[in-house]
Motif scaffolding. Structure first.
Motif, PDB file in Angstrom:
ATOM      1  N   TRP A   1       2.874   0.692  14.296  1.00 51.36           N
ATOM      2  CA  TRP A   1       3.189  -0.732  14.191  1.00 51.36           C
ATOM      3  C   TRP A   1       2.514  -1.570  15.268  1.00 51.36           C
ATOM      4  N   GLU A   2       2.144  -0.938  16.383  1.00 54.22           N
ATOM      5  CA  GLU A   2       1.439  -1.704  17.411  1.00 54.22           C
ATOM      6  C   GLU A   2       0.066  -2.149  16.899  1.00 54.22           C
ATOM      7  N   GLY A   3      -0.570  -1.283  16.093  1.00 56.01           N
ATOM      8  CA  GLY A   3      -1.848  -1.659  15.488  1.00 56.01           C
ATOM      9  C   GLY A   3      -1.678  -2.773  14.474  1.00 56.01           C
ATOM     10  N   VAL A   4      -0.581  -2.705  13.726  1.00 60.89           N
ATOM     11  CA  VAL A   4      -0.279  -3.753  12.744  1.00 60.89           C
ATOM     12  C   VAL A   4      -0.077  -5.089  13.455  1.00 60.89           C
ATOM     13  N   ASP A   5       0.715  -5.058  14.529  1.00 61.54           N
ATOM     14  CA  ASP A   5       1.003  -6.298  15.269  1.00 61.54           C
ATOM     15  C   ASP A   5      -0.267  -6.906  15.853  1.00 61.54           C
ATOM     16  N   GLU A   6      -1.167  -6.044  16.314  1.00 60.00           N
ATOM     17  CA  GLU A   6      -2.417  -6.538  16.897  1.00 60.00           C
ATOM     18  C   GLU A   6      -3.243  -7.297  15.865  1.00 60.00           C
ATOM     19  N   ILE A   7      -3.325  -6.747  14.655  1.00 61.46           N
ATOM     20  CA  ILE A   7      -4.116  -7.398  13.606  1.00 61.46           C
ATOM     21  C   ILE A   7      -3.420  -8.655  13.104  1.00 61.46           C
ATOM     22  N   ARG A   8      -2.101  -8.568  12.930  1.00 64.22           N
ATOM     23  CA  ARG A   8      -1.367  -9.749  12.461  1.00 64.22           C
ATOM     24  C   ARG A   8      -1.404 -10.876  13.488  1.00 64.22           C
ATOM     25  N   GLY A   9      -1.567 -10.503  14.747  1.00 67.14           N
ATOM     26  CA  GLY A   9      -1.649 -11.514  15.793  1.00 67.14           C
ATOM     27  C   GLY A   9      -2.896 -12.370  15.711  1.00 67.14           C
ATOM     28  N   LYS A  10      -3.850 -11.934  14.896  1.00 65.98           N
ATOM     29  CA  LYS A  10      -5.078 -12.718  14.733  1.00 65.98           C
ATOM     30  C   LYS A  10      -4.887 -13.898  13.783  1.00 65.98           C
ATOM     31  N   GLY A  11      -3.718 -13.959  13.144  1.00 64.56           N
ATOM     32  CA  GLY A  11      -3.415 -15.092  12.271  1.00 64.56           C
ATOM     33  C   GLY A  11      -4.154 -15.089  10.949  1.00 64.56           C
ATOM     34  N   LEU A  12      -4.545 -13.921  10.484  1.00 59.56           N
ATOM     35  CA  LEU A  12      -5.282 -13.835   9.225  1.00 59.56           C
ATOM     36  C   LEU A  12      -4.326 -13.958   8.039  1.00 59.56           C
TER      37      LEU A  12
END
Length: 363
Positions: A214-225
């Protein structure tokens, strides 16, 4: 004084040879028939496409390519190979498009050995240099079969620079087979080529989610895509109905949800177990099951069940790849309701009947 306007300079000019070629082309009904066969195949009516094919003069590769592609789209790789052999028997020379359609058909049917043979044949016998499309099909072929290292080594040995479609095929295969490490490598190469493509970022995020990272998921979602929302459509009574994943605004939502609850109870009684890997949120199991039940194709199928006569064929078009849990659910639904259910996702057609899918659970 304003010079007179030369009307001819504003009219499109067609050279006499091209004009004669166009007239001959448009006067030949086989060209229209090929287009119709292609349309039938892409609309799920493979039998109609096949029937029309045998009425067309088959002296060029065009009609053969069309029908081979249609069979590949429906997951009939072996039939596509049979058509290819028949094409050669009738003396028709294959072209580069023929091999793209064949390799794609092999990829969707798990015919790895046949695909490798075709890739060599087109170069050895027909002097066709592989394009990026051919290379992409080979990566997809190995990747779908779970031969991820073979696919990666194939990319590294390519004599041309891999594009986004090549790395995207490998990333997609890593997501399906759960190879997070190689998927991360593929994504790094991919984002060097096409860093702004939202779909590839979502694919990487989904891979992390399926693996519980989930840390990888959060990192990508943090990009606002913003990801493309999943939707499914179907036609009922000459009206196209569209269902979005998780949407509850349809006028018949209560009836749809009631039908889904009844079906899920029946499915669990005969062996259905929800696959929570395809829930891309870090939530409790009860919530995961609710999320799965609201996937767009399930809403569309339930709508069809409550609005069409019993045993009527159901056909759904979906904009994304069908997840494994929805694939399993649709098999159960076809068995319980005694309906044929056809789902066209972003990759291919799935024909569900009596609890079995035409893809043989390989897609």
């Amino acid at each position: 004084m304003i010079p007179p306007v030369n009307q001819n300079q504003y009219e499109p000019s067609i050279s006499p040879p091209l004009e004669r070629w166009l007239k001959r082309l448009l006067s030949r009904p086989w060209f229209l028939d090929v287009s119709l066969a292609d349309m039938y195949g892409k609309c799920g009516r493979l039998e109609d496409a096949l029937s029309l094919f045998y009425q067309i003069p088959r002296v060029s590769s065009v009609p053969w390519n069309t029908l081979i592609a249609c069979h590949g789209l429906h997951g009939h790789g072996e039939k596509a190979m049979m058509l290819f052999r028949k094409m050669l028997d009738e003396g028709v020379k294959p072209d580069h498009i023929t091999f793209v359609t064949l390799l794609s058909a092999c990829s969707h049917s798990g015919l790895v050995t046949e695909g490798q043979w075709l890739f060599e044949l087109m170069q050895r016998e027909y002097n066709i240099a592989p394009s990026l499309k051919h290379y992409g099909c080979m990566v997809d072929l190995f990747g779908r079969a779970g031969q991820l290292e073979t696919a990666f080594n194939f990319i590294k040995a390519m004599p041309v620079q891999p594009d986004a479609s090549i790395w995207g095929a490998l990333l997609g295969a890593c997501r399906v087979h759960g190879d997070v490490d190689l998927g991360k490598v593929a994504s790094e190469h991919l984002f060097e080529v096409e860093p702004e493509h939202v779909g590839y970022h979502v694919l990487l995020s989904n891979m992390y989610a399926s693996a519980g990272k989930w840390e990888g998921v959060d990192e990508i979602r943090g990009k606002g895509l913003r990801k493309t929302p999943g939707w499914s459509s179907m036609e009922v009574n000459n009206r196209v109905e569209v269902f979005y994943t998780g949407n509850q605004t349809h006028p018949m939502y209560e009836e749809i949800h009631k039908e889904l609850r009844l079906l899920h109870e029946k499915m669990k009684m005969i062996g259905y177990v929800p696959d929570h890997r395809f829930v891309l949120q870090d939530v409790e199991d009860d919530e995961k099951e609710h999320i799965l039940m609201s996937h767009s194709e399930r809403l569309a199928i339930a709508f069809a069940l409550v609005t069409t006569p019993p045993k009527t064929r159901i056909q759904i078009f979906k904009n994304l790849r069908v997840c494994s849990d929805c694939h399993s659910v649709t098999k159960f639904m076809s068995r319980i309701t005694e309906r044929e259910i056809v789902v066209r996702d972003s990759n291919r057609f799935h024909h569900f009947k009596d609890g079995v899918c035409s893809c043989g659970d390989y897609w």
